[in-house]
Write an enzyme that holds these catalytic residues in place. Structure first.
Site, mmCIF file in Angstrom:
data_model
loop_
_atom_site.group_PDB
_atom_site.id
_atom_site.type_symbol
_atom_site.label_atom_id
_atom_site.label_comp_id
_atom_site.label_asym_id
_atom_site.label_seq_id
_atom_site.Cartn_x
_atom_site.Cartn_y
_atom_site.Cartn_z
ATOM 1 N N LYS A 76 -1.998 -12.854 8.618
ATOM 2 C CA LYS A 76 -1.418 -11.679 9.291
ATOM 3 C C LYS A 76 -2.362 -11.265 10.420
ATOM 4 O O LYS A 76 -3.582 -11.228 10.238
ATOM 5 C CB LYS A 76 -1.252 -10.541 8.283
ATOM 6 C CG LYS A 76 -0.577 -9.294 8.853
ATOM 7 C CD LYS A 76 -0.413 -8.228 7.761
ATOM 8 C CE LYS A 76 0.299 -6.981 8.281
ATOM 9 N NZ LYS A 76 0.457 -5.938 7.241
ATOM 10 N N SER A 151 5.136 -4.326 6.567
ATOM 11 C CA SER A 151 4.746 -4.734 7.895
ATOM 12 C C SER A 151 4.304 -6.194 7.989
ATOM 13 O O SER A 151 4.215 -6.728 9.083
ATOM 14 C CB SER A 151 3.602 -3.845 8.380
ATOM 15 O OG SER A 151 2.462 -4.036 7.558
ATOM 16 N N SER A 175 3.503 -3.149 2.147
ATOM 17 C CA SER A 175 3.655 -4.174 3.185
ATOM 18 C C SER A 175 3.444 -5.618 2.748
ATOM 19 O O SER A 175 3.685 -6.529 3.542
ATOM 20 C CB SER A 175 2.724 -3.880 4.349
ATOM 21 O OG SER A 175 3.304 -2.891 5.156
HETATM 22 N N1 GLN Z 1 6.133 0.824 5.414
HETATM 23 C C1 GLN Z 1 4.973 1.608 5.137
HETATM 24 C C2 GLN Z 1 4.487 2.260 6.416
HETATM 25 O O1 GLN Z 1 5.105 2.073 7.420
HETATM 26 C C3 GLN Z 1 3.888 0.742 4.542
HETATM 27 C C4 GLN Z 1 3.201 -0.105 5.526
HETATM 28 C C5 GLN Z 1 2.088 -0.901 4.942
HETATM 29 O O2 GLN Z 1 2.004 -1.094 3.744
HETATM 30 N N2 GLN Z 1 1.200 -1.334 5.808
HETATM 31 O O3 GLN Z 1 3.522 2.967 6.422
#
Ligand code: GLN
Length: 494
Positions: A76, A151, A175
């Site tokens: 990532k 994400s 995420s």
């Molecule tokens: N969807 C959540 C956010 O937008 C979690 C994102 C994540 O785990 N990095 O904060």
């Protein structure tokens, strides 16, 4: 060959049936054919092939080999890799090349893995669909009109589409687990403190954790063993023994007490997802598990607390991107509006750099966080959210007195359509309703494939365990994997 798991690739490499170079060439071809999925933001074929050849040479000459010798792992783009572009899905870091490796990268390299490209993601890991990337969305390999989750959508899609047998993601509120669920693969968020976050570009430091994506639990165990352990460079990494997750994986836990949290089956849960999870409960019962209903009453305010704590921390973490030391710097910051000439040029440079470098969601979070921390509001918002966070942890502690793991859906729905939630931040935030509490409590969670909807979209089962109980968590998940074949399903990509 490209659809093989890491465990089986390692066997083929050992037997001399294939070479790392051959594997990497096969994957590079496939990446080329599937460019439309927009999985990678950076991939250097020459460099990747060179490290594959080096791995083959070591093997041939009988040099000591690591756990992942010759196996490609996609990364990532939130993780720093020495000298490689690391954009974090943002315009802000478009030209950033870190001068050092994240600890997880050092560990992967030490284990002999081949770094295979940087994957697309929501900008600064904020999102649930990878649509917040400055580099365009990634498409779900099972249905290209749909999101791959986020994400870490690029990392999940990479494994799901067989563009890499393994990948790394980060999980602040879901995420890793949510994209794993909607892409039909395994995704593990370890306990806060289990894996070093040194070199992970920070979003919300008290929640962020790095973890693997894989096709199955054997591969997941293999990677976790490489990543886990104390790192003097991350003071939040904990010095507890790292078990051999692989050695025990196939031994079912002596006690299989499974909790089903009432709150994970409420409003907004898609009936097809619920049916698949209920079926998973039946599979566990058949395997001899005792099932008990548990209650996590504070989880209903988990999303609310998270959207105070995470933005508060991000507003502070992202203050460093101001155009002075690194990251995007505006070229033109001359005064444009009346009164702007009063602002010092340095400050104008910072303002315009941030305005140009950050996307809409990142700006929304910075504003939310700055507000929640501002004098007069901190007690009402930030300090209140911290209290809720404590209560969430207490709920889990109470529940884990009676059960070993808590089971439920990972995500309330299967993959939604691209664009479906981009104009509705609240709907987007609710994608993580079942995953966020584990981050607030610091406990580990894994998502494993447990079904397909009628239209052929993957469904994920989430299992949560007490802090540092990853070994038991993986063994419990493995009981389900052995009894079913959902982890063998692949999207019909051509
Ligand atoms: N969807 C959540 C956010 O937008 C979690 C994102 C994540 O785990 N990095 O904060």
């Amino acid at each position: 060959m490209t659809s093989a798991t890491a465990t089986s690739l390692l066997k083929s490499l050992e037997k001399g049936e294939t070479t790392s170079e051959e594997i990497v060439k096969g994957l590079l071809d496939r990446v080329d054919r599937l460019r439309r999925l927009n999985v990678f933001v950076h991939l250097d074929p020459d460099r990747t092939l060179a490290s594959a050849r080096e791995a083959d040479r070591r093997r041939k000459q009988g040099e000591p080999l690591g756990t992942l010798a010759g196996v490609p792992v996609a990364i990532k783009d939130v993780l720093c890799v020495d000298g490689e572009p690391t954009t974090c899905g943002s315009r802000m870091l478009k030209d950033f090349r870190p001068p050092y490796d994240a600890t997880v990268i050092t560990r992967l390299k030490g284990a002999g893995a081949i770094l295979f490209g940087k994957t697309n993601m929501d900008e600064f890991a904020m999102g649930s669909s990878t649509e917040n990337s400055a580099y365009g969305p990634t498409l779900n390999p099972w249905d290209e009109a749909r999101i791959p989750g986020g994400s870490s959508g690029g990392s999940a899609a990479a494994v799901a589409a067989d563009l890499a047998p393994l990948s790394l993601g980060s999980d602040t509120g879901g995420s890793i687990r949510q994209p794993a669920a909607v892409c039909g693969i395994v995704g593990l968020k370890p306990t806060y403190g289990r894996v070093s976050r040194y070199g992970l570009i920070a979003f919300a430091s008290s929640l962020d954790q790095i973890g693997p994506f894989a096709h199955d639990l054997a591969d997941t165990a293999l990677v976790l063993k490489v990543l886990a352990g104390r790192d003097p460079r991350d003071s939040t990494s904990v010095d507890t023994p790292v078990p051999d997750y692989t050695a025990t994986l196939d031994t079912p836990p002596e006690s299989l007490r499974i909790g089903v949290a009432r709150e994970f089956f409420g409003e907004g849960l898609d009936p097809e997802v619920e049916a698949a999870v209920r079926e998973a409960i039946r599979v566990y019962e058949e395997a001899g598990a005792s099932i008990k209903e548990v209650s996590l009453p504070t989880s209903k305010v988990g999303v609310a607390a998270y959207y105070i704590v995470a933005p508060a921390e991000c507003s502070s973490n992202l203050a460093r991107y101001d155009g002075t030391i690194y990251g995007h710097r505006a070229e033109d910051f001359s005064p444009k509006y009346p009164g702007e000439e009063e602002i010092a040029p340095l400050v104008r440079m910072m303002m315009v750099s941030r305005a140009e470098g950050f996307g809409a969601e990142v700006k929304r979070r910075i504003m939310l966080g700055t507000f929640a921390l501002s004098a007069g509001y901190a007690d009402q918002f930030y300090n209140q959210a911290l209290k809720v966070r404590r209560l969430i942890r207490n709920d889990f502690d109470r529940a884990f007195k009676d059960v070993d793991v808590i089971l439920g859906p990972t995500s309330p729905t299967a993959a939604f359509r691209l664009g479906e939630r981009t104009d509705d931040p609240l709907a987007m935030y609710l994608s993580d309703i079942y995953t966020i509490t584990a981050n607030l409590a610091g406990i580990p969670g894994v998502s494993i494939p447990c079904g397909l909807t009628k239209s052929g979209l993957p469904i994920g089962l989430q299992l949560l365990a007490p802090a540092f109980a990853e070994e038991m968590l993986l063994r419990t998940a493995r009981v389900f994997e052995r009894a079913t074949d959902w982890h063998l399903k692949r999207p019909g990509l051509v």
